[in-house]
Design an enzyme around this catalytic site. Structure first.
Site, PDB file in Angstrom:
ATOM      1  N   LYS A  44       0.813  -1.207   0.000  1.00  0.00           N
ATOM      2  CA  LYS A  44       0.000   0.000   0.000  1.00  0.00           C
ATOM      3  C   LYS A  44       0.855   1.270   0.000  1.00  0.00           C
ATOM      4  CE  LYS A  44      -3.940  -2.318   0.526  1.00  0.00           C
ATOM      5  NZ  LYS A  44      -3.528  -3.716   0.693  1.00  0.00           N
TER       6      LYS A  44
HETATM    7  C1  LIG Z   1      -4.253  -4.888   0.278  1.00  0.00           C
HETATM    8  C2  LIG Z   1      -3.456  -6.115   0.202  1.00  0.00           C
HETATM    9  C3  LIG Z   1      -3.730  -7.107  -0.753  1.00  0.00           C
HETATM   10  C4  LIG Z   1      -4.883  -6.995  -1.715  1.00  0.00           C
HETATM   11  O1  LIG Z   1      -4.696  -5.960  -2.643  1.00  0.00           O
HETATM   12  P1  LIG Z   1      -5.939  -5.420  -3.496  1.00  0.00           P
HETATM   13  O2  LIG Z   1      -5.419  -4.233  -4.231  1.00  0.00           O
HETATM   14  O3  LIG Z   1      -6.985  -5.030  -2.486  1.00  0.00           O
HETATM   15  O4  LIG Z   1      -6.379  -6.501  -4.372  1.00  0.00           O
HETATM   16  C5  LIG Z   1      -2.905  -8.214  -0.792  1.00  0.00           C
HETATM   17  N1  LIG Z   1      -1.881  -8.369   0.072  1.00  0.00           N
HETATM   18  C6  LIG Z   1      -1.596  -7.446   1.011  1.00  0.00           C
HETATM   19  C7  LIG Z   1      -0.477  -7.679   1.948  1.00  0.00           C
HETATM   20  C8  LIG Z   1      -2.359  -6.289   1.104  1.00  0.00           C
HETATM   21  O5  LIG Z   1      -2.077  -5.378   2.033  1.00  0.00           O
END
Ligand SMILES: *Cc1c(COP(=O)(O)O)cnc(C)c1O
Length: 494
Positions: free
Chosen positions: A113
């Site tokens: 993120k």
């Molecule tokens: C948010 C997240 C995901 C999923 O990503 P999306 O964009 O919501 O599909 C997968 N792995 C981790 C560690 C995340 O923080």
């Protein structure tokens, strides 16, 4: 470049309007009207650039009214050495011959993120200036764990912003919860919601569309926006790292220019894999997009049958950031595949009313040409962590392990031996209890002591931002019912 709502193409927005507003008023997602193509020499040019320059080049294609100078300043601030512990920012690590892992967790909160949430505050505050918005933005975030911390860290003490994060009380890891409730900064708030992630996300969407609450905020000089991946400013920076990874592979002579690679992404809200789809649309030579899910496998079923059905049991898994049954960003993909906002609006209305929709066979056909879906349960996730560690000496987290399992299933089913990039979305230390269990440890330490245990077991140090949590005081302990999330907003804004 103009932006439209996925549910109505009559109103057009500039990039700055799309980013400032976050979500269209009709409930649709703001989306580029068309996806620009990479110029023919782009990959060769990008190959020798640093990550920050690649980001400027690619984002500029979508952000006409931002200057190269502005974007360069943003990229240097967002992806600098004080934020990322790798000079490559998103390094590619070859795990096994033609399987390459794109490590997206070298930022301040140790999950992917950060790649977007370190950039979004710059894009958003500049967008407020460009759109002559004079109110203060109040960012609302629903998080399955990682977005919340990423957004708090990205927006902390950013002028003209307030940020409030809602997380499901029993739906995040201990480390994730500690990261959030110890957050520093004068403009931040954190509240736990009784319920699961979908409850938190639905609650936030309800706040967005509640006219009375909006008016109350406006009277105090605030307006709502979103840092969830429904905001275009979240998706765009994610396109960069797929193109960047491909460029690294050509630069390092792991692949030839033009050779196709498959991309496998552990998926929840469909934001990360959507960015890979856009990279493919721009002309990046991507073969298959492999969509990896945990036992909340609504997307696996959807990609196989064309029926999206959220009416199923919700599972709390050891990959909690993927415990999602309503993948918001799928709506952008549906628009891309249909180019028909009325059709998308129809599907979303059915989802709202009946909890399900069936796409036309034409759409299903297009979907299946690009995407393959696989899922695995917790036992298989743990087995994968263990086997990748034992066979390659490479430690992966629970989400990345779901992707490795999906890639294995995909290769077995199709016989594909194309090179593949696996998106690695979190540091294994963020989910250390589950990772330790997967490695066969018993007597797992609680809370932050598990970080030391995983270090001792593997000889790898815990990332500094996680090790540093020990010295932080808990600042937030509010728990709200999902019907009362507006109260948390009121208490943050005073
Ligand atoms: C948010 C997240 C995901 C999923 O990503 P999306 O964009 O919501 O599909 C997968 N792995 C981790 C560690 C995340 O923080």
């Amino acid at each position: 470049m103009r932006y439209i709502s996925t549910r109505n193409s009559a109103v057009q927005y500039s990039a700055a309007q799309a980013i400032a507003q976050g979500l269209a008023k009709d409930g649709g997602l703001l989306t580029p009207f068309y996806i620009p193509k990479l110029p023919s020499k782009a990959l060769e040019d990008l190959k020798d650039m640093a990550y920050q320059q690649r980001a400027v080049y690619i984002m500029k294609m979508f952000l006409e009214e931002f200057s190269v100078k502005e974007l360069t300043d943003f990229a240097n601030a967002a992806y600098g050495p004080d934020k990322f512990d790798s000079p490559a920012v998103a390094p590619v690590r070859t795990v096994d011959g033609d399987i390459h892992c794109l490590e997206l967790w070298h930022g301040p909160t140790c999950a992917f993120k950060d790649m977007a949430l370190q950039m979004l505050p710059h894009l958003l505050t500049a967008s407020l200036t460009k759109t002559e918005e004079d109110k203060t933005v109040c960012i609302l975030v629903a998080t399955s764990g990682d977005t919340g911390k990423g957004a708090l860290e990205g927006f902390r003490d950013v002028p003209r912003t307030k940020i409030l994060v809602f997380y499901p009380k029993d739906g995040v890891s201990q480390v994730q919860e500690l990261q959030m409730v110890t957050q520093e900064g004068g403009n931040v708030g954190v509240a736990a919601v009784v319920g699961n992630f979908d409850d938190a996300q639905t609650g936030v969407k309800r706040l967005f569309s509640d006219e009375a609450v909006r008016q109350e905020l406006a009277d105090k000089g605030y307006f709502f926006s979103s840092a969830n991946s429904i905001n275009w400013g979240r998706v765009l920076p994610q396109i960069v790292y797929y193109i960047s990874a491909y460029c690294d592979l050509i630069r390092d002579e792991r692949i030839a220019l033009g050779q196709t690679v498959d991309i496998c992404v552990p998926t929840g809200n469909f934001g990360n894999i959507l960015a890979a789809y856009y990279a493919q649309e721009m002309g990046l030579p991507i073969g298959q997009l492999v969509c990896a899910s945990n036992s909340n496998n609504v997307l696996t079923d959807f990609l196989r049958t064309g029926l999206y059905d959220r009416d199923r049991p919700f599972h709390n898994t050891i990959s909690p950031s993927m415990d999602i049954l309503i993948s918001s960003n799928l709506e952008r993909l549906l628009y891309a595949l249909t180019q028909d906002t009325a059709e998308v609006e129809g599907y979303m209305a059915q989802l709202n009313e009946n909890g399900r929709y069936q796409v036309s066979s034409k759409v299903l056909d297009k979907l299946q040409k690009r995407f393959k879906g696989y899922f695995c349960g917790d036992d298989e996730t743990k087995r994968t962590i263990r086997s990748v560690y034992e066979e390659h000496g490479y430690l992966i987290d629970t989400h990345t392990a779901v992707a490795f399992s999906a890639l294995e299933q995909y290769r077995r089913e199709t016989g594909s031996d194309s090179p593949a990039i696996v998106a690695s979305t979190a540091s294994p230390f963020k989910f250390c209890a589950s990772v330790l269990e997967a490695l066969g440890e018993t007597g797992i330490a609680s809370g932050l002591d598990a970080l030391d245990q995983l270090s001792a077991k593997t000889g790898q140090p815990a990332p500094a931002p996680l090790a540093g949590l020990r010295d932080k005081a808990v600042r937030f302990s509010q728990v709200v019912e999902k019907e009362h999330m507006a109260d948390a907003v009121r208490s943050l804004l005073g």
